[in-house]
Motif scaffolding. Structure first.
Motif, PDB file in Angstrom:
ATOM      1  N   THR A 139       0.827  -1.206   0.000  1.00 47.23           N
ATOM      2  CA  THR A 139       0.000   0.000   0.000  1.00 47.23           C
ATOM      3  C   THR A 139       0.864   1.261   0.000  1.00 47.23           C
ATOM      4  N   ALA A 140       0.177   2.398  -0.041  1.00 42.74           N
ATOM      5  CA  ALA A 140       0.874   3.687  -0.017  1.00 42.74           C
ATOM      6  C   ALA A 140       1.688   3.849   1.261  1.00 42.74           C
ATOM      7  N   GLU A 141       1.255   3.192   2.345  1.00 43.98           N
ATOM      8  CA  GLU A 141       2.015   3.216   3.598  1.00 43.98           C
ATOM      9  C   GLU A 141       3.439   2.708   3.382  1.00 43.98           C
ATOM     10  N   ASP A 142       3.545   1.650   2.594  1.00 40.11           N
ATOM     11  CA  ASP A 142       4.863   1.057   2.339  1.00 40.11           C
ATOM     12  C   ASP A 142       5.747   2.038   1.578  1.00 40.11           C
ATOM     13  N   VAL A 143       5.156   2.738   0.611  1.00 36.88           N
ATOM     14  CA  VAL A 143       5.937   3.708  -0.161  1.00 36.88           C
ATOM     15  C   VAL A 143       6.410   4.833   0.759  1.00 36.88           C
ATOM     16  N   ALA A 144       5.492   5.317   1.615  1.00 38.16           N
ATOM     17  CA  ALA A 144       5.850   6.395   2.537  1.00 38.16           C
ATOM     18  C   ALA A 144       6.950   5.934   3.480  1.00 38.16           C
ATOM     19  N   PHE A 145       6.854   4.696   3.964  1.00 34.71           N
ATOM     20  CA  PHE A 145       7.889   4.162   4.847  1.00 34.71           C
ATOM     21  C   PHE A 145       9.242   4.128   4.132  1.00 34.71           C
ATOM     22  N   THR A 146       9.228   3.635   2.873  1.00 35.92           N
ATOM     23  CA  THR A 146      10.465   3.539   2.104  1.00 35.92           C
ATOM     24  C   THR A 146      11.159   4.900   2.009  1.00 35.92           C
ATOM     25  N   LEU A 147      10.374   5.925   1.669  1.00 35.38           N
ATOM     26  CA  LEU A 147      10.961   7.257   1.489  1.00 35.38           C
ATOM     27  C   LEU A 147      11.427   7.836   2.833  1.00 35.38           C
ATOM     28  N   THR A 148      10.722   7.474   3.902  1.00 37.11           N
ATOM     29  CA  THR A 148      11.125   7.959   5.221  1.00 37.11           C
ATOM     30  C   THR A 148      12.489   7.390   5.609  1.00 37.11           C
ATOM     31  N   VAL A 149      12.682   6.098   5.341  1.00 34.13           N
ATOM     32  CA  VAL A 149      13.969   5.474   5.676  1.00 34.13           C
ATOM     33  C   VAL A 149      15.113   6.195   4.972  1.00 34.13           C
ATOM     34  N   LEU A 150      14.857   6.648   3.733  1.00 34.84           N
ATOM     35  CA  LEU A 150      15.916   7.314   2.983  1.00 34.84           C
ATOM     36  C   LEU A 150      16.309   8.648   3.615  1.00 34.84           C
ATOM     37  N   TYR A 151      15.410   9.207   4.409  1.00 39.22           N
ATOM     38  CA  TYR A 151      15.711  10.469   5.103  1.00 39.22           C
ATOM     39  C   TYR A 151      16.291  10.228   6.495  1.00 39.22           C
ATOM     40  N   ASP A 152      16.478   8.969   6.861  1.00 39.02           N
ATOM     41  CA  ASP A 152      17.026   8.685   8.180  1.00 39.02           C
ATOM     42  C   ASP A 152      18.456   9.206   8.267  1.00 39.02           C
ATOM     43  N   PRO A 153      18.821   9.823   9.399  1.00 42.45           N
ATOM     44  CA  PRO A 153      20.190  10.363   9.504  1.00 42.45           C
ATOM     45  C   PRO A 153      21.267   9.287   9.375  1.00 42.45           C
ATOM     46  N   ASP A 158      23.187   4.500  -1.442  1.00 41.41           N
ATOM     47  CA  ASP A 158      23.571   5.300  -2.601  1.00 41.41           C
ATOM     48  C   ASP A 158      22.516   6.311  -3.045  1.00 41.41           C
ATOM     49  N   THR A 159      21.259   6.103  -2.618  1.00 43.00           N
ATOM     50  CA  THR A 159      20.192   6.991  -3.079  1.00 43.00           C
ATOM     51  C   THR A 159      20.244   8.296  -2.300  1.00 43.00           C
ATOM     52  N   ASP A 160      20.394   9.409  -3.025  1.00 47.38           N
ATOM     53  CA  ASP A 160      20.418  10.699  -2.337  1.00 47.38           C
ATOM     54  C   ASP A 160      19.053  11.333  -2.468  1.00 47.38           C
ATOM     55  N   ILE A 161      18.169  11.022  -1.500  1.00 50.05           N
ATOM     56  CA  ILE A 161      16.786  11.467  -1.572  1.00 50.05           C
ATOM     57  C   ILE A 161      16.670  12.973  -1.374  1.00 50.05           C
ATOM     58  N   THR A 162      17.678  13.592  -0.763  1.00 51.88           N
ATOM     59  CA  THR A 162      17.592  15.041  -0.526  1.00 51.88           C
ATOM     60  C   THR A 162      17.440  15.789  -1.853  1.00 51.88           C
ATOM     61  N   LEU A 163      17.911  15.167  -2.960  1.00 46.17           N
ATOM     62  CA  LEU A 163      17.781  15.816  -4.264  1.00 46.17           C
ATOM     63  C   LEU A 163      16.322  15.877  -4.719  1.00 46.17           C
ATOM     64  N   ALA A 164      15.452  15.067  -4.081  1.00 41.91           N
ATOM     65  CA  ALA A 164      14.029  15.127  -4.416  1.00 41.91           C
ATOM     66  C   ALA A 164      13.342  16.268  -3.670  1.00 41.91           C
TER      67      ALA A 164
ATOM     68  N   THR B  42      26.718  14.015  -4.488  1.00 41.51           N
ATOM     69  CA  THR B  42      26.966  15.444  -4.371  1.00 41.51           C
ATOM     70  C   THR B  42      27.939  15.642  -3.201  1.00 41.51           C
ATOM     71  N   ALA B  43      28.569  16.817  -3.156  1.00 43.36           N
ATOM     72  CA  ALA B  43      29.567  17.084  -2.117  1.00 43.36           C
ATOM     73  C   ALA B  43      28.936  16.939  -0.730  1.00 43.36           C
ATOM     74  N   ALA B  44      27.692  17.443  -0.586  1.00 45.52           N
ATOM     75  CA  ALA B  44      27.042  17.412   0.722  1.00 45.52           C
ATOM     76  C   ALA B  44      26.796  15.972   1.174  1.00 45.52           C
ATOM     77  N   ARG B  45      26.312  15.138   0.252  1.00 46.06           N
ATOM     78  CA  ARG B  45      26.025  13.743   0.583  1.00 46.06           C
ATOM     79  C   ARG B  45      27.324  12.993   0.916  1.00 46.06           C
ATOM     80  N   ALA B  46      28.386  13.280   0.164  1.00 46.74           N
ATOM     81  CA  ALA B  46      29.665  12.614   0.410  1.00 46.74           C
ATOM     82  C   ALA B  46      30.159  12.944   1.820  1.00 46.74           C
ATOM     83  N   ALA B  47      30.011  14.210   2.232  1.00 46.33           N
ATOM     84  CA  ALA B  47      30.446  14.605   3.570  1.00 46.33           C
ATOM     85  C   ALA B  47      29.629  13.873   4.628  1.00 46.33           C
ATOM     86  N   GLU B  48      28.319  13.766   4.399  1.00 48.27           N
ATOM     87  CA  GLU B  48      27.443  13.056   5.336  1.00 48.27           C
ATOM     88  C   GLU B  48      27.887  11.611   5.518  1.00 48.27           C
TER      89      GLU B  48
END
Lengths: 567, 318
Positions: A139-153, A158-164, B42-48
């Motif tokens: 479900t959409a919950e799974d998609v939201a969870f997936t994207l949330t994990v990518l924002y985990d500190p 390799d996926t740089d979600i911040t570019l989204a 990107t440079a920022a991601r590499a630093a992270e």
């Protein structure tokens, strides 16, 4: 002792280097002759004699075997480190949104999507009744969870979600919010993603593979992803096949997923067998593999043709090779010097030597298979030493006593960072000789790839030769030239920045085309790099199986739902 | 004897510490790290990412951290395989060990046999023929020899598999599994034996011939002992002394993998992870694996010393 020698031979020595250069210069002389006899066309060249299929292959009634180079065992689409593991995860996981063979986005698990007029809000509608391979609902919950994990500190994939630029992502990462505010689950089938700025690659970033929240999200807490590692070897997906077993260094086994959204694949079992370029042809020849990738050299193609049972696939890659200018260097700040270096390099000869008919000289930072490619009116920089000399004269570099040009007491000497690979083995002697003729002294430095990247970062170079990774969107081919991203090379052109921004902010392909066309013209006039070439990729499948239609965006895994064993 | 072994073991502690320091510095000072090789960042991601992996820390902090891990028996966590280094090595080194030890048995066997035969009848026809064959095999380039064997025995004759360790998709166990592995072992073992037997044969032969010329052998013969007893009891034991040292050095090689041979035959051994880890700057694996080999070298030396002391009592006295 012999073991010690083994180690030595894996390192390039001056002797082997000299030998290679000698061989390559020989190839320059012969290359025109060797591919004169009917080069293979792009697309699929069918097998001529299916009766030649080896017995070993015929004995496998239900299994298709494909070659793979170096899988590492990280079978999670957001955590793998090398592209081979990506090939494995593509078998197990489907994407929300796929690419067609020209790099356009097409529905996958998502049935459709709408984008708000300001290009910031995406509403993604899933197909009805989607499930993971264990039968649990997707479900959409799974998609939201997936994207949330990518924002985990602690997310280190390799996926740089911040570019989204999903709204609230940065706050979640910094610990200022409990969830990512831009992700809104409307209902089980609909997800709304709000972004803070428009981006052409955003949809592809959001539309990746989906992780099951019930499986991967059990025990998830912000900042703790260590537990996920234990699941890298036990993937649960929703792709055409289900993962069975990984035998390190040997093979990965799968069986057909009866819950696959496009219907159960016709071949019950699929295996990736570890092969390597030195023996993958023999493995294919003896029937131990049904599909593998080969180098696109005339010799290899001839051998494959002689087998009789090989369907040969030739398709364009989406990456490009280049030599980057370090614009921080005074000599290279002058666009005329950079232009002169491009005019003064016989790139056609280089590409002929290296790819022997199966590659093209690059003239814009996107491969010809992309919808964004348009060479009209873009300066192709045909080899022209006279023009190169003229430009150098205009830039104030006058020939010195030994022929090397001098300006303000400085000689025009340039270092070139290269790593060991076939393209560079040919580039060094050709560039050295070509540039010598226009009065430029080249000093190549051969280092390994990581060392090259680290020296480049430190600014210790004039020129650096490397290739891009596989590019899905034209934006991926140019983001490197944006002034804030080009810190190493120091390239800065406000017009380029503006066009990159425009191209990235527009989501309509037809409206993006002219923007990129304009951008490529500007980049040609003020070149940040010497574009070298595009290459072609060769793979072959046994006539025993049908349905393999690989292209660079989907690889062989895009064909898997259709691959059938001929009865 | 016990005292001697204890003393030798204590000497290994500073050696290991020094080895760890050298290994760490060697790899940490190699230009480029795990993140640098990824051009899509990107440079920022590499630093992270560098911060997540601790690659932004000062060298000395990183070394102490690593050493602390080692003392707890933890080799660290592989960056590119995302599993503990010990688990990763465990996946591959036993395959290398199997291949190398089977090959070792063969080429030591051949070396010994040729050495003894030469000592019995030096410069006989057999001696010459063996020398020529062994040297011819040794002089092939590894890569070429491996491909040639594959072409003859796998592609043309269909006798043996092209590569790998078991048949693709096979679920055999027990005897059937052993037979499969044996079939896949045959070609790489043959290649390794052909490549390694030469130098060893030459060494054994020289060692035997040296001993046979000595006074005590002449004495033994003069006493009227049978030639067999002279060679096997008196000469062989003495000729083996220098060879024991050689055997000690083989130990790390058993685990490190014959890189080219394993690669060409797709043998799932440890050789390629070493190369890959270097290319990817996967420091934990590189350091862990190199340290493991350093330990084996030291242990191999220790074993050689102990065996030597056992075989030649004069060493123990010192």
């Amino acid at each position: 002792m012999a073991r010690l020698l083994n180690r030595l031979t894996t390192q390039p020595t001056h002797f082997t280097l000299a030998l290679k250069i000698a061989l390559l210069s020989g190839m320059v002389a012969f290359s025109t002759a060797s591919f004169a006899d009917e080069p293979l066309k792009e697309g699929i060249t069918p097998a001529t004699d299916a009766s030649q299929i080896p017995t070993a292959a015929k004995l496998r009634k239900e299994t298709v075997v494909a070659g793979i180079s170096e899988p590492q065992g990280i079978f999670n689409p957001y955590f793998f480190v090398n592209g081979w593991d990506e090939n494995v995860t593509n078998v197990i996981f489907s994407r929300l949104i796929d690419w067609d063979s020209h790099g356009k986005l097409v529905p996958g698990l998502a049935e459709s999507w709408t984008i708000s007029p300001d290009n910031k809000v995406y509403t993604i509608k899933l197909r009805p009744n989607l499930t993971f391979s264990d039968g649990s609902p997707l479900t959409a919950e799974d998609v939201a969870f997936t994207l949330t994990v990518l924002y985990d500190p602690k997310y280190d994939g390799d996926t740089d979600i911040t570019l989204a630029n999903i709204a609230g992502g940065a706050e979640y990462k910094a610990g200022k919010a409990e969830s990512v505010s831009g992700l809104k689950v409307i209902d089980a089938q609909t997800l709304q993603v709000t972004t803070s700025q428009p981006g052409a690659t955003t949809l592809a970033k959001i539309g990746g593979p989906v992780l099951s929240k019930a499986y991967y999200g059990k025990g998830y807490q912000r900042g703790n992803l260590d537990y996920l590692r234990t699941l890298h070897g036990k993937p649960l997906g929703n792709g055409p096949y289900i993962y069975d077993k990984y035998i390190p260094g040997q093979e990965i086994r799968f069986h057909a997923n009866t819950h696959f959204y496009r219907g159960t694949p016709p071949t019950p079992r699929f295996i990736y067998r570890v092969t390597n370029p030195s023996t993958n042809f023999q493995l294919f020849q003896t029937g131990e593999t049904d599909y593998d990738a080969f180098t696109s050299r005339p010799d290899d193609i001839e051998q494959l043709k002689m087998l009789g049972f090989a369907n040969i696939n030739l398709y364009g890659s989406s990456d490009y090779s280049k030599v980057e200018f370090n614009v921080h260097r005074p000599a290279l700040q002058d666009a005329k010097v950079r232009q002169a270096l491009i005019y003064g390099l016989d790139r056609q000869k280089l590409i002929d030597v290296v790819y022997q008919g199966y590659g093209k000289v690059a003239i814009e930072p996107i491969a010809p298979i992309s919808w964004a490619y348009n060479a009209d009116g873009v300066n192709p920089y045909k080899y022209d030493p006279a023009q190169a000399k003229k430009l150098l004269d205009e830039a104030g570099w006058k020939p010195g006593p030994d022929g090397i040009r001098v300006k303000d007491g400085k000689r025009l000497e340039l270092t070139l960072l290269v790593s060991k690979k076939v393209l560079n083995d040919a580039l060094i002697p050709i560039a050295k000789e070509n540039w010598q003729q226009i009065g430029v002294l080249l000093k190549p430095q051969v280092v390994d790839f990581n060392a090259l990247m680290s020296q480049r970062k430190a600014g210790n170079y004039d020129l650096a030769s490397f290739s891009t990774s596989t590019l899905n969107d034209p934006h991926d081919g140019v983001w490197d030239y944006y002034s804030t991203e080009a810190k190493e090379s120091g390239y800065n052109n406000p017009q380029v920045d503006k066009l990159i921004n425009e191209g990235n902010a527009e989501l309509d392909t037809e409206k993006r085309k002219p923007i990129y066309h304009q951008l490529y013209k500007v980049l040609a006039d003020d070149p940040p790099v010497i574009l070298l070439g595009y290459r072609e990729i060769l793979s072959a499948s046994s006539a025993r199986v049908t349905g393999f239609k690989p292209d660079i965006y989907n690889g062989l895994t895009g064909s898997l739902p259709d691959v059938k064993i001929v009865k | 004897m016990g005292n001697f072994i204890l003393r030798r073991r204590l000497q290994t502690v500073p050696m290991l510490l020094l080895a760890s320091l050298i290994i760490f510095m060697l790899f940490a000072k190699t230009p480029g790290d795990f993140i640098d090789g990824n051009i899509t960042l990107t440079a920022a991601r590499a630093a992270e990412l560098k911060a997540i992996y601790g690659l932004d820390q000062p060298l000395f902090t990183r070394y102490l951290h690593w050493l602390g891990q080692l003392l707890r028996g933890d080799l660290g966590f592989s960056l590119q395989y995302q599993i503990p280094v010990s688990q990763l090595l465990n996946q591959y080194i036993w395959n290398s060990f199997l291949l190398a030890s089977v090959a070792l048995v063969f080429y030591w066997g051949i070396g010994l046999a040729v050495g003894i035969a030469s000592a019995l009848k030096p410069n006989s026809l057999f001696d010459h023929v063996v020398s020529v064959v062994v040297f011819a095999a040794m002089s092939f380039p590894t890569f070429f020899l491996c491909l040639l064997l594959i072409k003859w025995f796998a592609v043309d004759l269909h006798w043996l598999p092209v590569g790998g360790m078991t048949n693709t998709g096979s679920d055999e166990s027990g005897w059937a599994w052993v037979m499969q592995v044996a079939a896949h072992l045959a070609l790489p073992v043959l290649a390794l034996v052909m490549l390694q037997a030469g130098s060893l044969t030459r060494y054994f032969r020289a060692s035997m011939l040296d001993v046979v010329k000595m006074d005590f052998i002449r004495t033994a013969r003069a006493k009227g002992l049978r030639e067999r007893t002279v060679i096997f009891k008196h000469a062989l034991r003495n000729a083996l002394l220098p060879i024991i040292t050689l055997l000690g050095f083989e130990l790390p090689g058993l685990f490190s993998g014959a890189i080219i041979t394993e690669k060409v035959f797709n043998w799932p051994g440890a050789g390629h992870i070493h190369i890959d880890s270097l290319a990817a700057r996967d420091y934990p694996v590189l350091m862990g694996f190199t340290l493991f080999l350093a330990v084996l070298t030291i242990v191999g030396n220790l074993i050689a010393d102990v065996l030597y002391a056992w075989a030649d009592p004069r060493i123990r006295v010192r």
